[in-house]
Design a protein around this motif. Structure first.
Motif, PDB file in Angstrom:
ATOM      1  N   HIS A   1       0.836  -1.205   0.000  1.00  0.00           N
ATOM      2  CA  HIS A   1       0.000   0.000   0.000  1.00  0.00           C
ATOM      3  C   HIS A   1       0.871   1.256   0.000  1.00  0.00           C
ATOM      4  O   HIS A   1       0.554   2.239  -0.687  1.00  0.00           O
ATOM      5  CB  HIS A   1      -0.923   0.006   1.215  1.00  0.00           C
TER       6      HIS A   1
ATOM      7  N   PRO B   1      -7.840   8.409  16.772  1.00  0.00           N
ATOM      8  CA  PRO B   1      -8.217   7.436  15.741  1.00  0.00           C
ATOM      9  C   PRO B   1      -8.105   5.968  16.151  1.00  0.00           C
ATOM     10  O   PRO B   1      -7.157   5.558  16.826  1.00  0.00           O
ATOM     11  CB  PRO B   1      -7.265   7.755  14.576  1.00  0.00           C
TER      12      PRO B   1
ATOM     13  N   LEU C   1      -8.903   2.184  14.085  1.00  0.00           N
ATOM     14  CA  LEU C   1      -9.260   1.545  12.821  1.00  0.00           C
ATOM     15  C   LEU C   1      -9.353   0.041  13.006  1.00  0.00           C
ATOM     16  O   LEU C   1      -8.530  -0.558  13.702  1.00  0.00           O
ATOM     17  CB  LEU C   1      -8.212   1.856  11.740  1.00  0.00           C
TER      18      LEU C   1
ATOM     19  N   THR D   1      -9.187  -3.758  11.297  1.00  0.00           N
ATOM     20  CA  THR D   1      -8.545  -4.402  10.158  1.00  0.00           C
ATOM     21  C   THR D   1      -8.724  -5.920  10.223  1.00  0.00           C
ATOM     22  O   THR D   1      -8.938  -6.498  11.295  1.00  0.00           O
ATOM     23  CB  THR D   1      -7.020  -4.131  10.118  1.00  0.00           C
TER      24      THR D   1
ATOM     25  N   GLY E   1      -8.994  -2.990   5.453  1.00  0.00           N
ATOM     26  CA  GLY E   1      -8.745  -1.863   6.333  1.00  0.00           C
ATOM     27  C   GLY E   1      -7.308  -1.376   6.360  1.00  0.00           C
ATOM     28  O   GLY E   1      -7.027  -0.326   6.948  1.00  0.00           O
TER      29      GLY E   1
ATOM     30  N   ASP F   1      -5.522  -0.267   3.888  1.00  0.00           N
ATOM     31  CA  ASP F   1      -5.377   0.958   3.091  1.00  0.00           C
ATOM     32  C   ASP F   1      -5.608   2.197   3.943  1.00  0.00           C
ATOM     33  O   ASP F   1      -4.933   3.217   3.781  1.00  0.00           O
ATOM     34  CB  ASP F   1      -6.302   0.936   1.875  1.00  0.00           C
ATOM     35  N   ALA F   2      -6.555   2.106   4.879  1.00  0.00           N
ATOM     36  CA  ALA F   2      -6.825   3.248   5.757  1.00  0.00           C
ATOM     37  C   ALA F   2      -5.661   3.505   6.700  1.00  0.00           C
ATOM     38  O   ALA F   2      -5.360   4.657   7.035  1.00  0.00           O
ATOM     39  CB  ALA F   2      -8.111   3.010   6.550  1.00  0.00           C
ATOM     40  N   VAL F   3      -4.991   2.444   7.141  1.00  0.00           N
ATOM     41  CA  VAL F   3      -3.803   2.613   7.988  1.00  0.00           C
ATOM     42  C   VAL F   3      -2.694   3.290   7.193  1.00  0.00           C
ATOM     43  O   VAL F   3      -2.028   4.207   7.687  1.00  0.00           O
ATOM     44  CB  VAL F   3      -3.330   1.251   8.537  1.00  0.00           C
TER      45      VAL F   3
ATOM     46  N   ASP G   1      -3.076   5.283   4.649  1.00  0.00           N
ATOM     47  CA  ASP G   1      -3.471   6.685   4.482  1.00  0.00           C
ATOM     48  C   ASP G   1      -3.158   7.489   5.740  1.00  0.00           C
ATOM     49  O   ASP G   1      -2.692   8.636   5.663  1.00  0.00           O
ATOM     50  CB  ASP G   1      -4.970   6.778   4.175  1.00  0.00           C
ATOM     51  N   ALA G   2      -3.426   6.891   6.910  1.00  0.00           N
ATOM     52  CA  ALA G   2      -3.181   7.596   8.173  1.00  0.00           C
ATOM     53  C   ALA G   2      -1.694   7.885   8.355  1.00  0.00           C
ATOM     54  O   ALA G   2      -1.314   8.980   8.781  1.00  0.00           O
ATOM     55  CB  ALA G   2      -3.705   6.765   9.348  1.00  0.00           C
TER      56      ALA G   2
ATOM     57  N   ARG H   1      -1.926  13.257   1.403  1.00  0.00           N
ATOM     58  CA  ARG H   1      -3.338  12.907   1.582  1.00  0.00           C
ATOM     59  C   ARG H   1      -3.919  12.427   0.267  1.00  0.00           C
ATOM     60  O   ARG H   1      -3.630  12.963  -0.783  1.00  0.00           O
ATOM     61  CB  ARG H   1      -4.140  14.098   2.110  1.00  0.00           C
TER      62      ARG H   1
END
Length: 221
Positions: free
Chosen positions: A44, A193, A195, A197, A204, A206-208, A210-211, A220
């Protein structure tokens, strides 16, 4: 090479200190999925154009480093191992010298390096990272460990910049009310935050990624 600005009649302004890659810690109890998260994060982050390397920590072996090397996700020279030789938190908190030296060596070896992921050995809920070592850190727990983990308010759960609740796919099999567990985690962290996963299925992660990019690389989207 960094140049110096000047003030007035030739008075030099000290050059800003050199800073290498951003350093992000990944900690959590044994079996929570730290290495699985690390392995899933690499593709990612590569997809986001991040130049990265990895440091793993084990008690007296290089097992996690060898596991990451076998994936082929990174050149082997970009995966370093640190042997704690004691409780894992010793080398990420009390005396992080070995990890700092490993990270510095990666900075020297790869001048374009942007990010170093530092995985702790498996530890307990009191595990935290020294800010002399990392810029930002993640704590990983999992639903199989019990939905009371957030209510225990361990320092790792409370203080981490990001809390990851892994193995969300198992909640029904271990009698965990997942929405309640996530809500309680958010409550004890006062809205910081959290999340969920499933690292085995790459859900999930991908969100990590991004963070991490937003928090330490100012990227971003």
């Amino acid at each position: 090479m960094m140049t110096q600005a000047s003030i007035g009649a030739g008075t030099p302004l000290a050059a800003a200190p050199w800073r290498g890659a951003a350093r992000v810690g990944i900690g959590g109890p044994v079996g929570s999925g730290k290495t699985a998260l690390l392995e899933r994060l690499i593709p990612h982050l590569h997809a986001r154009g991040v130049d990265l390397a990895v440091i793993t920590n084990d008690l007296v072996t290089h097992e996690d480093a060898e596991r990451v090397r076998r994936t082929g996700l990174l050149p082997v020279e970009r995966v370093l191992a640190v042997e704690a030789g004691a409780c894992p938190h010793t080398v990420i908190r009390e005396d992080p010298t070995l990890n700092i030296e490993a990270a510095d060596s990666l900075d020297r070896a790869f001048p374009g390096l942007e990010l170093i992921l530092i995985e702790s050995g498996g530890d307990n809920l009191a595990s935290t990272f020294s800010l002399d070592l990392v810029d930002w850190w993640i704590f990983v727990i999992d639903v199989a460990g019990g939905d009371d983990i957030p209510r225990k308010r361990g320092p790792g759960v409370i203080r981490a910049d990001l809390l990851v609740v892994n193995k969300v796919d198992l909640h029904a099999h271990v009698g965990v009310d997942l929405p309640r567990m996530l809500a309680e985690a958010s409550a004890v962290r006062e809205g910081r935050p959290v999340l969920g996963t499933n690292c085995r299925a790459d859900v999930g992660v991908d969100a990590v990624a991004d963070a991490i990019c937003a928090a330490v690389l100012n990227r971003r989207g």
